[in-house]
Enzyme design. Structure first.
Site, PDB file in Angstrom:
ATOM      1  N   HIS A   1       0.894  -1.231   0.001  1.00 21.09           N
ATOM      2  CA  HIS A   1       0.110   0.067   0.053  1.00 21.09           C
ATOM      3  C   HIS A   1       0.849   1.298   0.063  1.00 21.09           C
ATOM      4  CE1 HIS A   1      -3.383  -2.607   0.238  1.00 21.09           C
ATOM      5  NE2 HIS A   1      -3.485  -2.476   1.427  1.00 21.09           N
TER       6      HIS A   1
ATOM      7  N   HIS B   1      -9.930   1.763   0.537  1.00 17.04           N
ATOM      8  CA  HIS B   1      -9.910   0.688   1.524  1.00 17.04           C
ATOM      9  C   HIS B   1     -11.009   0.776   2.771  1.00 17.04           C
ATOM     10  CE1 HIS B   1      -7.935  -2.716   3.417  1.00 17.04           C
ATOM     11  NE2 HIS B   1      -6.777  -2.597   2.709  1.00 17.04           N
TER      12      HIS B   1
ATOM     13  N   GLU C   1     -11.627  -4.088  -2.695  1.00 20.46           N
ATOM     14  CA  GLU C   1     -10.716  -3.225  -2.996  1.00 20.46           C
ATOM     15  C   GLU C   1     -10.537  -3.382  -4.540  1.00 20.46           C
ATOM     16  OE1 GLU C   1      -6.984  -3.812  -0.579  1.00 20.46           O
ATOM     17  OE2 GLU C   1      -8.622  -4.907   0.713  1.00 20.46           O
TER      18      GLU C   1
HETATM   19  C1  BGC Z   1      -4.482  -6.555   2.159  1.00 22.42           C
HETATM   20  C2  BGC Z   1      -4.036  -7.144   3.479  1.00 22.42           C
HETATM   21  C3  BGC Z   1      -3.589  -6.275   4.393  1.00 22.42           C
HETATM   22  C4  BGC Z   1      -4.489  -5.257   4.732  1.00 22.42           C
HETATM   23  C5  BGC Z   1      -3.824  -4.390   5.416  1.00 22.42           C
HETATM   24  C6  BGC Z   1      -5.366  -5.639   2.244  1.00 22.42           C
HETATM   25  O1  BGC Z   1      -5.586  -4.644   1.265  1.00 22.42           O
HETATM   26  O2  BGC Z   1      -5.147  -7.480   1.229  1.00 22.42           O
HETATM   27  O3  BGC Z   1      -3.324  -8.284   3.258  1.00 22.42           O
HETATM   28  O4  BGC Z   1      -3.381  -7.009   5.524  1.00 22.42           O
HETATM   29  O5  BGC Z   1      -4.843  -4.605   3.441  1.00 22.42           O
HETATM   30  O6  BGC Z   1      -4.768  -3.709   6.081  1.00 22.42           O
END
Ligand code: BGC
Length: 368
Positions: free
Chosen positions: A114, A188, A332
């Protein structure tokens, strides 16, 4: 029908010392969206149940301090690269790029997740609310300098949230760069249609318009295989209770501790090879208890579904509630994880002179 409107108030100071604001957007159709300019985070989102009763259906906090106390990216804008890049390494032509931030290590294997240590979710963005016709919205802008978290290129990003009279929350992303760089933005938000204190989302029904998904290794990096969901716990094509198979014996589920996987959307560019930028149906989430639904439409080729598996989060949310294991589900929209290392998949590289564009709609409703 009510007139769309917005208001603004102080939201507190982030751990980076930036002053944040909160905006309340009241849609003409009844949906209310409270968002902060701190990473575009969704604070509250009220949608009606089958009796028309509004309830806040997202996980969030009353101040930046809530997020800063520990954050699996609750409700924020993700950038510059959503999801994982293996070892934080990829190539642009012959040039090797190594991102310094390996901010995540599933199975003990470091990766960039991210956007790195301080992704775009952790900045206060410029914010401009608006009312346009019967819609209300907000335009967020952010400039990420060349070398930000190791990524090449100065990127100017713009994210527009629009709430329509039909109870659609639309998210439009745009970005430009002065050097070739990977961009994969997403939102998210974690839904729980019983409310964030409503316990697990395992009773919600999920339908995903995808006949295949991308299995991963122990580091949650796609192996490159595109596997059919048929006959696996990943088959949501006809709609299934999230909890139905979540604990089934499956190596893939064990890696994610539940659902934390990328589905390849049937009508998307990755599955069909056809041109991007068409809005396609991705998923529908339904709460049988109160009838609340959301349909997700997107221009993206894939959908990561994450059922908040790394809790107990040991965090206290808005109403003083304890956030429990599987208290929310994130849908997402995105390009596949680790795409910079998969030239055979739709590209995430954006060149100078190009405009990165992506749009997603969350269409709220009820099933009677
Ligand atoms: C991911 C997860 C991760 C999470 C973090 C998601 O987008 O797929 O693996 O732990 O984000 O908040």
């Amino acid at each position: 029908m009510a007139k769309p409107s917005f208001s603004v108030c102080d939201f507190g100071v982030t751990k980076y010392g930036e002053q944040a604001k909160k905006f309340t957007l009241k849609g003409a159709g009844g949906v209310v969206l409270e968002v902060s300019d701190y990473g575009g985070k969704v604070v509250r989102l009220f949608t009606p149940d089958r009796k028309g009763k509004l309830k806040d259906v997202v996980v969030g906090f009353d101040s930046p301090a809530g997020w800063d106390s520990g954050d699996p990216y609750w409700g924020c804008i993700i950038g510059r690269y959503g999801n994982r890049i293996a070892k934080g390494a990829f190539k642009i032509g012959a040039k090797k790029i190594k991102l310094p931030a390996l901010n995540n290590a599933p199975g003990g294997i470091g990766c960039n997740l991210h956007g790195g240590q301080r992704g775009w979710d952790a900045y206060v963005w410029q914010a401009q609310p608006f009312v346009k016709g019967d819609s209300v919205g907000i335009v967020f802008t952010h400039v990420s300098p060349d070398g930000d978290e190791g990524f090449p290129g100065r990127v100017e990003a713009k994210v527009t949230y629009t709430l329509t009279a039909q109870n659609v929350w639309r998210v439009d992303y745009e970005a430009t760069t002065d050097k070739i760089t990977p961009i994969n933005m997403t939102q998210h938000v974690y839904f729980n249609f019983k409310g964030e204190a409503g316990g697990t989302i395992e009773d919600h029904i999920l339908k995903i318009a995808a006949k295949s998904f991308t299995p991963t290794d122990k580091g949650q990096i796609p192996t490159g295989e595109i596997r059919a969901v048929k006959g696996t716990p990943f088959d949501f094509t006809r709609g299934m209770r999230i909890g139905e198979m979540i604990n089934a014996p499956s190596e893939d589920l064990a890696i994610g501790r539940g659902y934390d996987h990328n589905w390849v959307l049937d009508k998307g560019q990755m599955a069909t090879g056809r041109k991007p930028r068409q809005m396609i149906f991705a998923a529908k989430l339904t709460c049988p208890l109160n009838g609340r639904t959301v349909e997700v439409y997107t221009t993206e080729p894939c959908l990561q579904v994450y059922t908040s598996n790394w809790s107990d989060y040991n965090q206290t949310a808005k109403g003083g509630e304890h956030l429990s294991f599987r208290c929310g589900v994130a849908l997402e929209t995105q390009h596949a994880p680790d795409s910079p290392n998969h030239p055979e998949w739709p590209t995430t590289f954006v060149k100078p002179g190009e405009v990165y564009k992506s749009s997603t709609e969350f269409r709220f409703g009820t099933d009677c």
